[in-house]
Enzyme design. Structure first.
Site, PDB file in Angstrom:
ATOM      1  N   GLU A  58      32.937  36.928  34.738  1.00 18.32           N
ATOM      2  CA  GLU A  58      32.177  36.042  33.828  1.00 18.32           C
ATOM      3  C   GLU A  58      33.055  34.886  33.343  1.00 18.32           C
ATOM      4  OE1 GLU A  58      29.322  37.716  31.100  1.00 18.32           O
ATOM      5  OE2 GLU A  58      29.308  39.583  32.235  1.00 18.32           O
ATOM      6  N   GLN A  89      52.597  52.181  25.690  1.00 20.12           N
ATOM      7  CA  GLN A  89      54.035  52.253  25.355  1.00 20.12           C
ATOM      8  C   GLN A  89      54.295  53.302  24.278  1.00 20.12           C
ATOM      9  OE1 GLN A  89      55.894  50.490  27.231  1.00 20.12           O
ATOM     10  NE2 GLN A  89      57.912  50.630  26.305  1.00 20.12           N
TER      11      GLN A  89
HETATM   12  C1  LIG Z   1      34.998  44.106  38.589  1.00 17.27           C
HETATM   13  C2  LIG Z   1      34.290  42.817  38.858  1.00 17.27           C
HETATM   14  C3  LIG Z   1      32.914  42.734  38.659  1.00 17.27           C
HETATM   15  C4  LIG Z   1      32.244  41.543  38.960  1.00 17.27           C
HETATM   16  N1  LIG Z   1      30.870  41.484  38.810  1.00 17.27           N
HETATM   17  C5  LIG Z   1      30.207  40.357  39.175  1.00 17.27           C
HETATM   18  C6  LIG Z   1      28.780  40.301  39.159  1.00 17.27           C
HETATM   19  O1  LIG Z   1      28.096  41.275  38.769  1.00 17.27           O
HETATM   20  N2  LIG Z   1      28.170  39.166  39.592  1.00 17.27           N
HETATM   21  C7  LIG Z   1      28.860  38.093  40.024  1.00 17.27           C
HETATM   22  O2  LIG Z   1      28.227  37.100  40.407  1.00 17.27           O
HETATM   23  N3  LIG Z   1      30.215  38.097  40.057  1.00 17.27           N
HETATM   24  C8  LIG Z   1      30.904  39.204  39.645  1.00 17.27           C
HETATM   25  N4  LIG Z   1      32.286  39.237  39.693  1.00 17.27           N
HETATM   26  C9  LIG Z   1      32.992  38.082  40.229  1.00 17.27           C
HETATM   27  C10 LIG Z   1      33.782  37.314  39.178  1.00 17.27           C
HETATM   28  O3  LIG Z   1      32.930  36.590  38.353  1.00 17.27           O
HETATM   29  C11 LIG Z   1      34.800  36.472  39.936  1.00 17.27           C
HETATM   30  O4  LIG Z   1      35.759  37.369  40.488  1.00 17.27           O
HETATM   31  C12 LIG Z   1      35.467  35.460  39.026  1.00 17.27           C
HETATM   32  O5  LIG Z   1      34.567  34.447  38.657  1.00 17.27           O
HETATM   33  C13 LIG Z   1      36.694  34.823  39.700  1.00 17.27           C
HETATM   34  O6  LIG Z   1      36.353  34.356  40.961  1.00 17.27           O
HETATM   35  P1  LIG Z   1      37.274  34.710  42.236  1.00 17.27           P
HETATM   36  O7  LIG Z   1      37.468  36.186  42.245  1.00 17.27           O
HETATM   37  O8  LIG Z   1      36.668  34.092  43.414  1.00 17.27           O
HETATM   38  O9  LIG Z   1      38.663  34.076  41.885  1.00 17.27           O
HETATM   39  P2  LIG Z   1      39.032  32.518  42.075  1.00 17.27           P
HETATM   40  O10 LIG Z   1      37.889  31.660  41.728  1.00 17.27           O
HETATM   41  O11 LIG Z   1      39.684  32.385  43.393  1.00 17.27           O
HETATM   42  O12 LIG Z   1      40.120  32.350  40.922  1.00 17.27           O
HETATM   43  C14 LIG Z   1      41.397  32.988  41.022  1.00 17.27           C
HETATM   44  C15 LIG Z   1      42.159  32.756  39.756  1.00 17.27           C
HETATM   45  O13 LIG Z   1      42.416  31.380  39.602  1.00 17.27           O
HETATM   46  C16 LIG Z   1      42.593  31.097  38.227  1.00 17.27           C
HETATM   47  N5  LIG Z   1      41.728  29.943  37.882  1.00 17.27           N
HETATM   48  C17 LIG Z   1      40.413  29.808  38.099  1.00 17.27           C
HETATM   49  N6  LIG Z   1      39.957  28.619  37.620  1.00 17.27           N
HETATM   50  C18 LIG Z   1      41.048  27.994  37.101  1.00 17.27           C
HETATM   51  C19 LIG Z   1      41.264  26.757  36.456  1.00 17.27           C
HETATM   52  N7  LIG Z   1      40.238  25.906  36.240  1.00 17.27           N
HETATM   53  N8  LIG Z   1      42.519  26.437  36.042  1.00 17.27           N
HETATM   54  C20 LIG Z   1      43.556  27.290  36.265  1.00 17.27           C
HETATM   55  N9  LIG Z   1      43.415  28.486  36.851  1.00 17.27           N
HETATM   56  C21 LIG Z   1      42.188  28.835  37.271  1.00 17.27           C
HETATM   57  C22 LIG Z   1      42.181  32.346  37.450  1.00 17.27           C
HETATM   58  O14 LIG Z   1      43.330  33.048  37.042  1.00 17.27           O
HETATM   59  C23 LIG Z   1      41.423  33.143  38.484  1.00 17.27           C
HETATM   60  O15 LIG Z   1      41.473  34.532  38.221  1.00 17.27           O
HETATM   61  C24 LIG Z   1      32.961  40.416  39.392  1.00 17.27           C
HETATM   62  C25 LIG Z   1      34.346  40.511  39.548  1.00 17.27           C
HETATM   63  C26 LIG Z   1      35.010  41.693  39.302  1.00 17.27           C
HETATM   64  C27 LIG Z   1      36.495  41.738  39.506  1.00 17.27           C
END
Ligand SMILES: Cc1cc2nc3c(=O)[nH]c(=O)nc-3n(C[C@H](O)[C@H](O)[C@H](O)COP(=O)(O)OP(=O)(O)OC[C@H]3O[C@@H](n4cnc5c(N)ncnc54)[C@H](O)[C@@H]3O)c2cc1C
Length: 388
Positions: free
Chosen positions: A366, A339
């Site tokens: 994480e 901004q």
């Molecule tokens: C750039 C990047 C690098 C990554 N690197 C790795 C890696 O090296 N190794 C690995 O194993 N994984 C990796 N990940 C995966 C990452 O850990 C997951 O994307 C993350 O744990 C969320 O899981 P999901 O994407 O399935 O979202 P979901 O589990 O579907 O969750 C979606 C959203 O729901 C909300 N949510 C989740 N739990 C709750 C709750 N209890 N209460 C309320 N809201 C909630 C949060 O806002 C979350 O973002 C990476 C992800 C990205 C984007």
């Protein structure tokens, strides 16, 4: 000029201050010209240079003296400094630690041979926990590891795997079936050349780094690939995340410091209404909030790191607080920096525009911010019950 007065805080020893100074010089010398055009090549090159010059020794335990553990303050200082200079350099460093963390803390002497290579930058590591239907809900992992004589047979998928496609070593978590849910998972070392490992898809994200979906179809691993005991996978994954979560906060802090620094420079240089932008009180209010967020994040990150280094068995609460606050506040700091830069702030390739994209995923991986809140609330509620 970035504020480095936090190094005088009592969380640090003299060796930490020396390390931060040496890394600052190294980063200024080595990271000015990182070509992000090809993230795979850039990461390979960064891992090799970080290994060559000894920085990766701080990302994993010494395989000859594992009992010394990891110095989490050094880990965080390195991530903060690298992130401030170059997000991909921080990524390259961090993944060597996260990817080999299960071996650092739970590996056998034979398995620790991998650490000599990840610390030298001659092997690239990856951490394969997430799946298409199991991100936040880790206990729901579906990939299977079925014991067959002296082998385990792996089937299933992993996704969002950082370093997927360029890693030499994957630590994979799969359902071995000792019990339902979290108690039925195990961790395995999967060398990249193992037949049956398929890089099913390369994934592109807003701040590019090597990332892939993996598929295993009847892939065979010897029983010696198992890390820890059968059924300990969830505990292993959470212990590794406990150590590395404050370091995600540290990386966010590095991004935030860079953004604050850029905003201060811009507010001092830019003339508006006949005076520097910095003289507008609404801008001063933004700068005050940014400076406050940076210091508060640093306090939480280094409190968590210091607690672990001081002998705490687990730092679940401190780590969750550090990651949650540092990543959320860095997003706010960077947004304010954009901004303050006006139109320049959203020009493709401008440093604050890059930071705006780089910070976003840290609030998701994480453990998303909501997951950190649940962890903090559970810890607070449990201590209220204990104290009653
Ligand atoms: C750039 C990047 C690098 C990554 N690197 C790795 C890696 O090296 N190794 C690995 O194993 N994984 C990796 N990940 C995966 C990452 O850990 C997951 O994307 C993350 O744990 C969320 O899981 P999901 O994407 O399935 O979202 P979901 O589990 O579907 O969750 C979606 C959203 O729901 C909300 N949510 C989740 N739990 C709750 C709750 N209890 N209460 C309320 N809201 C909630 C949060 O806002 C979350 O973002 C990476 C992800 C990205 C984007």
């Amino acid at each position: 000029m970035v504020d480095r007065s936090f190094l005088d805080w009592p969380f640090f020893d003299q060796r930490h201050r020396a390390l931060a100074g040496e890394l600052e010089d190294w980063a200024a010398r080595e990271l000015g010209t990182v070509d992000h055009g090809d993230p795979d090549a850039a990461c390979r090159d960064l891992v090799a240079r970080l290994g060559r010059d000894g920085w990766l020794r701080h990302a994993a335990v010494d395989p000859e003296a594992p009992e010394a553990g990891l110095d989490v303050r050094s880990l965080c200082l390195i991530r903060e400094t690298l992130a401030r200079h170059d997000g991909l350099a921080d990524f390259a460093f961090a993944m060597q630690g996260l990817g080999s963390g299960a071996i650092s803390f739970f590996g056998t002497e034979e398995q620790r041979a991998w650490l000599a290579r990840t610390r030298a930058g001659t092997a690239i590591a990856a951490f394969a926990l997430s799946e298409p239907r199991s991100g936040s809900d880790v206990a729901n992992i579906e990939a299977k590891a079925i014991r067959d004589g002296d082998d385990y047979v792996l089937s299933g998928e992993k996704t969002w795997i950082s370093n997927g496609g360029i890693a030499d070593l994957y630590v994979v978590f799969a359902r071995s079936g000792e019990a339902p849910g979290a108690k039925g998972l195990s961790a395995f070392i999967l060398p990249a050349e193992t037949p049956g490992l398929e890089i099913a898809e390369r994934l592109e994200v807003i701040a590019p780094h090597p990332l892939a979906r993996l598929r295993f179809d009847g892939l065979r691993l010897p029983a010696s690939a198992l890390i820890g005991a059968p059924g300990e996978g969830f505990k292993i994954a959470m212990s590794v995340l406990d150590v590395f979560r404050p370091s995600v906060g540290a990386a966010a802090l590095g991004f935030a410091r860079r953004a604050l620094d850029a905003a201060l420079a811009r507010a001092g240089e830019r003339e508006l209404f006949g005076a520097p932008l910095a003289e507008l009180q609404l801008v001063q209010g933004q700068i005050a909030e940014m400076a406050l967020d940076v210091d508060a994040a640093a306090l939480l990150v280094y409190r968590a790191a210091w607690a672990k280094d001081s002998g705490a068995a687990r730092i679940t609460r401190e780590a969750a607080m550090a990651k949650l606050f540092a990543t959320e506040s860095a997003q706010a700091v960077i947004d304010k920096a954009v901004q303050i830069h006006g139109g320049d702030g959203v020009r493709a390739g401008h440093p604050v525009e890059r930071l705006y994209r780089e910070i976003r995923a840290l609030r998701i991986y994480e453990g998303a911010s909501e997951v950190q809140k649940v962890i903090i609330a559970r810890q607070a509620l449990a201590s209220a019950v204990e104290g009653a």
